[in-house]
Structures are given as C-alpha cells and as structure tokens.
Design a protein around this motif. Structure first.
Motif, PDB file in Angstrom:
ATOM      1  N   ILE A 196      -7.701   3.354  -9.820  1.00  0.00           N
ATOM      2  CA  ILE A 196      -7.356   2.187  -9.005  1.00  0.00           C
ATOM      3  C   ILE A 196      -8.607   1.438  -8.577  1.00  0.00           C
ATOM      4  O   ILE A 196      -8.656   0.199  -8.603  1.00  0.00           O
ATOM      5  N   LEU A 205      -0.589   1.600 -11.452  1.00  0.00           N
ATOM      6  CA  LEU A 205      -1.312   2.876 -11.521  1.00  0.00           C
ATOM      7  C   LEU A 205      -0.903   3.786 -10.370  1.00  0.00           C
ATOM      8  O   LEU A 205      -0.634   4.976 -10.557  1.00  0.00           O
ATOM      9  N   ARG A 206      -0.860   3.235  -9.157  1.00  0.00           N
ATOM     10  CA  ARG A 206      -0.511   4.023  -7.980  1.00  0.00           C
ATOM     11  C   ARG A 206       0.881   4.638  -8.118  1.00  0.00           C
ATOM     12  O   ARG A 206       1.072   5.844  -7.909  1.00  0.00           O
ATOM     13  N   LEU A 247      -5.382   0.165  -1.077  1.00  0.00           N
ATOM     14  CA  LEU A 247      -4.623  -0.646  -2.030  1.00  0.00           C
ATOM     15  C   LEU A 247      -4.253  -1.971  -1.368  1.00  0.00           C
ATOM     16  O   LEU A 247      -3.667  -1.985  -0.285  1.00  0.00           O
ATOM     17  N   ALA A 301      -5.248  -2.320 -16.765  1.00  0.00           N
ATOM     18  CA  ALA A 301      -4.906  -0.957 -16.352  1.00  0.00           C
ATOM     19  C   ALA A 301      -5.433   0.064 -17.357  1.00  0.00           C
ATOM     20  O   ALA A 301      -5.975   1.117 -16.978  1.00  0.00           O
ATOM     21  N   ALA A 323      -3.091  -2.363 -10.333  1.00  0.00           N
ATOM     22  CA  ALA A 323      -3.419  -1.354  -9.323  1.00  0.00           C
ATOM     23  C   ALA A 323      -2.170  -0.658  -8.802  1.00  0.00           C
ATOM     24  O   ALA A 323      -2.133   0.573  -8.658  1.00  0.00           O
ATOM     25  N   HIS A 324      -1.115  -1.448  -8.509  1.00  0.00           N
ATOM     26  CA  HIS A 324       0.117  -0.846  -7.979  1.00  0.00           C
ATOM     27  C   HIS A 324       0.857  -0.048  -9.053  1.00  0.00           C
ATOM     28  O   HIS A 324       1.501   0.971  -8.755  1.00  0.00           O
ATOM     29  N   ASN A 377      -7.228   7.630  -7.648  1.00  0.00           N
ATOM     30  CA  ASN A 377      -8.121   6.825  -6.806  1.00  0.00           C
ATOM     31  C   ASN A 377      -9.246   6.199  -7.625  1.00  0.00           C
ATOM     32  O   ASN A 377      -9.640   5.048  -7.399  1.00  0.00           O
TER      33      ASN A 377
END
Length: 554
Positions: free
Chosen positions: A139, A106-107, A34, A50, A103-104, A136
């Motif tokens: 992302i 989603l994480r 990430l 997303a 991305a963050h 994973n």
C-alpha cells in the motif's frame, strides 16, 4: 515527554531473548494511513499501479532475504513468495474492476486473505500476521510513500513496537538497538526467533508497553520477561553494569557444553545453509543439530535437482570435518507451500499434508533428497545424520529409517513435534537411532494454541509443564534405549531452561549460534544433580510462570 517524577512501573511479558539492557524507549512509527477512496477513471491503469506495487514489494523483500542469513532469510523469502502469489493479484484485479482504487483494492484483498488464513488456524493462521506487513508495504508503494523504518533518535535505544516484521528486524544495528519489546507476539513468533538470532534481550507480549512515551528510560530483562519503565539513572546504570559483566563472563567461556561436574551436553547450531556458518565462532560446538533444507526449495517452480542438492549439502558438511550434522528432510506444506508440489487446499493444513507426509503421494522428492544427502556425505568426514519431520507413528518412523539406510545413511532418526510421537517415544527408538524434539510445534499441538496468537502466548511458553513432561518422556525413552534425545526448537536457546532440559535427560541442545555462549555458561554453573532437582520442580508446577519462577528464584 516522559514524566521524570513518576515512579517506575513494572510491565510483564514473555522473555524470549535472554540478557539485560537499559536505555530510552523509541517506538516504531505506524505504516502510512490509508487515504479516503477516490474514483477510478481507468481501471487498467489502476491495476497496473497495484501490480507495480506488489512487484516492488516482492523485489524489496527478496533483496532483504538475499542479504540476510539463517532464519531471517527463510522468513523473508517466504514473505516474498506471498507478495508474488497470483491469487492476490486476481483478488486485487477483481476489486479494481468493481470500482476500488489501487490502495483500497490492495487493503481489502489482503484483509480477505488474512481472514481466511486466521480462520484456518495452525500454521496458515500463523502466516496471517505476515500478511499485515506485506500489505502495508504494498500500500505504501501504491501511494508513493516510503514505509516507516526504524526510529533514528541519534543514540542507542530500546526498540518498542506493537509487533515487528522480519523486514524490520533483519537490518537492525545491534550496536544501536539495545533490546526489543513488543506488545504482541509469543515465544515462537518471528520477533522471538530473530531476537535470539541477533543476540538481543527481548520481551514479547508485554501489555502496556505502547503507552510508554518515547525517551522514557526502560530496563529490560529478557530472561524474566520484566520491563521497568521510568527507571532512574542509578537503576539504569546498575542494569548496564550487570549486562557488561554478563558479556565479559560469556566471552570468557570456551569449550564444549558440560555441567559444573563434567556431565557432557552437546551444544549444536541450527542452520538453513552453509552461509549461516561463515564467520561464526564454532568453539565448543559439536555440530549442526538442525539443518533446515527448505531454503534450497523455496521460490522455485521445480524441485532442485540431485546435483544441485549434493553441492549445497556438501558445502555445509565441510564446516564440521570432525563433528555431527543432522539434516532434516524437506519440511514442506502448511506454512511452507511449495508451488512444484501442487498440494491441494485443505480445511486445516496444520493437521494435513506436511513434512514426511508429502512422501505418501510424492516419494520421489524424498528419495532424491536422501540420495543427495548420502552422496554429499561421501565427500566429507563429517558424521551425517538424517531425520524426518512430522512423524506420528512407529510405522512411519520405521519406513523412513529403512528408506534412509537404503541410500547408505547409517544414522536415521525422527523429529518429535506431535504428542503422539512423544507418547510412543520408546517404540520410536526401537527403530530410530535418535529423537530430536521440535518444541515450537510440540508446544502448539500439545496446548492447542496457535503459535502466533498473542492472546495465548502464555500457553505457548516453553516452560509449560505439560510440554516439559512430554520432553521428559522422550528423554526417559532415550535413557532406557541408550540413544540420544535432543531439542532443536526455540526452547533450546533459553539459558535458564537449559539446566532443566538436561535434568530431564536431554543430551543435545541445538540453537542459533549467538545463543551458544549463554547456554554454555548457564550449564557450567550447575551440577547435574542440581539440574535434575530443577527438572522435578518444573514438572510439579501448575503453569509456565510458576515453573519459571521455581528455577529463577532458586
């Protein structure tokens, strides 16, 4: 580069895919890292990215499921449903609007859901591991990067990983991948289930395997769970020779299951639909010991209708015109939440409404399924049996049997998945026609150990004497009543354990089709009295390791 002068070292795990293999290790690459967080200028555009990533992940997993068979298909379909979960999207949207990039967001959303599931334990705790792979993949899609696939060293290899996701294993080329070894996972993990379905030697829960450099020659014993890292050319050649001898011996074995002195043991297969039987060698197979019907219900907003179910069941029954097909009624709830059921959230779904218990509030689901099974049975000459999952009491068993017979189903039994059922096996068999033991569930409920907990893999080992003692109690009840008792959980696929189960009194073993030859060959090597002797040994052992050693050293 591996140190060619270092002496070989032995690593130990749990053997979940019987067989021998030797070859150079090749490790799975980790997922994309990430990057640092970045400022979000357009939240709506970020949310669209997303959502696109989640949709792409869902589509990819579903495409893989459509191309797969058996357990792999069911697992991947369930993962695709998770990726489509609206609560995930809501969580991502909330985090993006608070300033996180796609991305963050989603994480953090997946991490939060993972924490919640892990805290619940049991079946939903088991699905926490699935979230890691889905996260994973989503992302990677959001970052515009591909997910690392399987290594491609250009020659056959032993696949080494921290753990393997179903999406990684479903496309394995068994001509290139010689064996699987993972640092995490237990005997009922997805890696274990899929390794057996693929017929690959496999060891899970193997501490230290990730420290073995790529290219190191390793020897894998999927029966004992031992992995020898850094073996020389002579040892590797010897392992390959023994593996080739085993393959030749298994290929030569034909006919029904029996011990060396002719004691009969029905060898059966586990399926999710008729598609799992296409192209499968059914020589000596007595029928289907576990027909999982969940696949027909997955990924839909409404329950399948009566006619649709009749067609699906009749197609599977047609493969065994002179055999037995044991149909498990819908095993939903907990780790298999079906949207149309509308089940409420529970503090611990593993101890709540699942399996037969769904019929308490929604009896029409069970009634429609029983009617469909009965109508499909009328279209075939197969001997169709039906059984209910998650039965705990003789009263539940009696109600299910009465319900099944009302639809004309002559042979109705129950699954033994909780200790209460095993302890009352004799009373259950006063009303049920047979018992089928689901060792995966019975193991986790008996030892109070989550099926996906690598830290407790030793407790989930099907060689645990406490689990085997409960199986013995069921088999004893079957002997006294003159009614069959089978095992349809993963323990049935272990050829080393098969003589023990037969010695305990089990009359039917149901497994993946690829597991049948090895189990048949192992049974043919023992007389029935010897099986009974081995059974007494394991019941007297203190733990799974001692029980296994008592058999493998004999």
């Amino acid at each position: 580069m591996p140190d060619l002068d270092a002496p070989p070292r032995t690593l130990s795990g749990i053997g979940v895919g019987p067989g021998l293999a030797a070859g150079p290790a090749a490790r799975m690459a980790p997922p994309p890292a990430l990057p640092e967080p970045r400022p979000v200028a357009d939240p709506e555009r970020e949310l669209a990215e997303a959502v696109r990533a989640l949709e792409a992940t869902e589509a990819d997993l579903q495409a893989r499921a459509d191309a797969a068979h058996g357990e792999a298909r069911d697992i991947l379909s369930a993962q695709a449903m998770i990726a489509a979960d609206p609560t995930l999207r809501e969580g991502v949207a909330e985090r993006i609007r608070s300033g996180e990039d796609a991305a963050h967001a989603l994480r953090s959303t997946f991490d939060r859901h993972r924490e919640l599931l892990a805290a619940l334990g049991g079946y939903l705790g088991e699905r926490a591991a699935d979230l890691d792979d889905i996260a994973n993949r989503a992302i990677a899609a959001a970052l515009g990067r591909p997910m690392p696939g399987l290594p491609s060293p250009g020659h056959p290899f032993v696949l080494v990983a921290d753990d393997l996701a179903p999406a990684d294993t479903v496309g394995l080329d068994t001509g290139t991948v010689l064996a699987l070894v993972t640092e995490r996972g237990g005997p009922t993990s997805h890696t274990a289930i899929l390794a057996r379905a693929l017929g690959l030697p496999a060891v899970v829960g193997c501490a230290g395997i990730l420290d073995v450099p790529d290219g190191t020659e390793v020897a894998v014993d999927g029966t004992s769970g031992q992995v020898r890292a850094g073996v020389g050319a002579d040892e590797a050649a010897d392992v390959r020779a023994r593996a080739a001898e085993d393959r030749t011996r298994l290929a030569a074995g034909r006919g029904p299951g029996r011990t060396a002195d002719g004691h009969p043991v029905d060898l059966m297969v586990n399926i999710g639909s008729a598609a799992d039987l296409r192209g499968v060698d059914l020589d000596g197979v007595a029928g289907v010991g576990l027909f999982r019907t969940e696949f027909l219900f997955l990924d839909r907003k409404d329950a399948p209708g009566l006619d649709e179910q009749v067609v699906a069941y009749a197609e599977a029954f047609g493969h065994f015109p002179e055999g037995t097909v044991v149909v498990r009624t819908l095993d939903a709830g907990a780790d298999k939440p079906l949207p149309f059921l509308g089940l409420p959230e529970e503090p611990n779904p593993a101890l709540g409404v699942r399996g037969l218990r769904v019929a308490r509030d929604q009896p029409e689901i069970l009634d429609t399924q029983l009617e469909a099974i009965a109508r499909a049975a009328e279209r075939t000459t197969a001997d169709v049996w039906v059984m209910a999952p998650m039965v705990s009491t003789p009263v539940e068993a009696a109600e299910f049997v009465e319900r099944a017979r009302a639809y004309g189903l002559r042979t109705a039994g129950v699954m033994v998945e909780v200790p209460a059922a095993a302890l009352r096996a004799e009373r259950l068999l006063q009303v049920a026609d047979f018992l089928s033991i689901g060792t995966n569930d019975l193991s986790q409920y008996t030892l109070a150990a989550d099926r996906q907990s690598g830290a407790m893999a030793d407790l989930l080992d099907p060689w645990q004497p406490a689990l085997l003692r409960l199986i013995a109690a069921c088999a004893d009840a079957g002997r006294r009543s003159g009614r069959p008792v089978g095992v349809c959980g993963e323990a049935a696929a272990d050829p080393a354990l098969a003589p023990v189960l037969v010695g305990l009194g089990v009359t039917k073993l149901s497994m993946s089709a690829r597991s049948v030859p090895a189990v048949r060959a192992r049974l043919a090597a023992y007389e029935h009295a010897r099986c009974e002797e081995l059974a007494r040994r394991v019941l007297d052992a203190d733990d799974a390791a001692a029980a296994r050693a008592a058999v493998l050293s004999s």
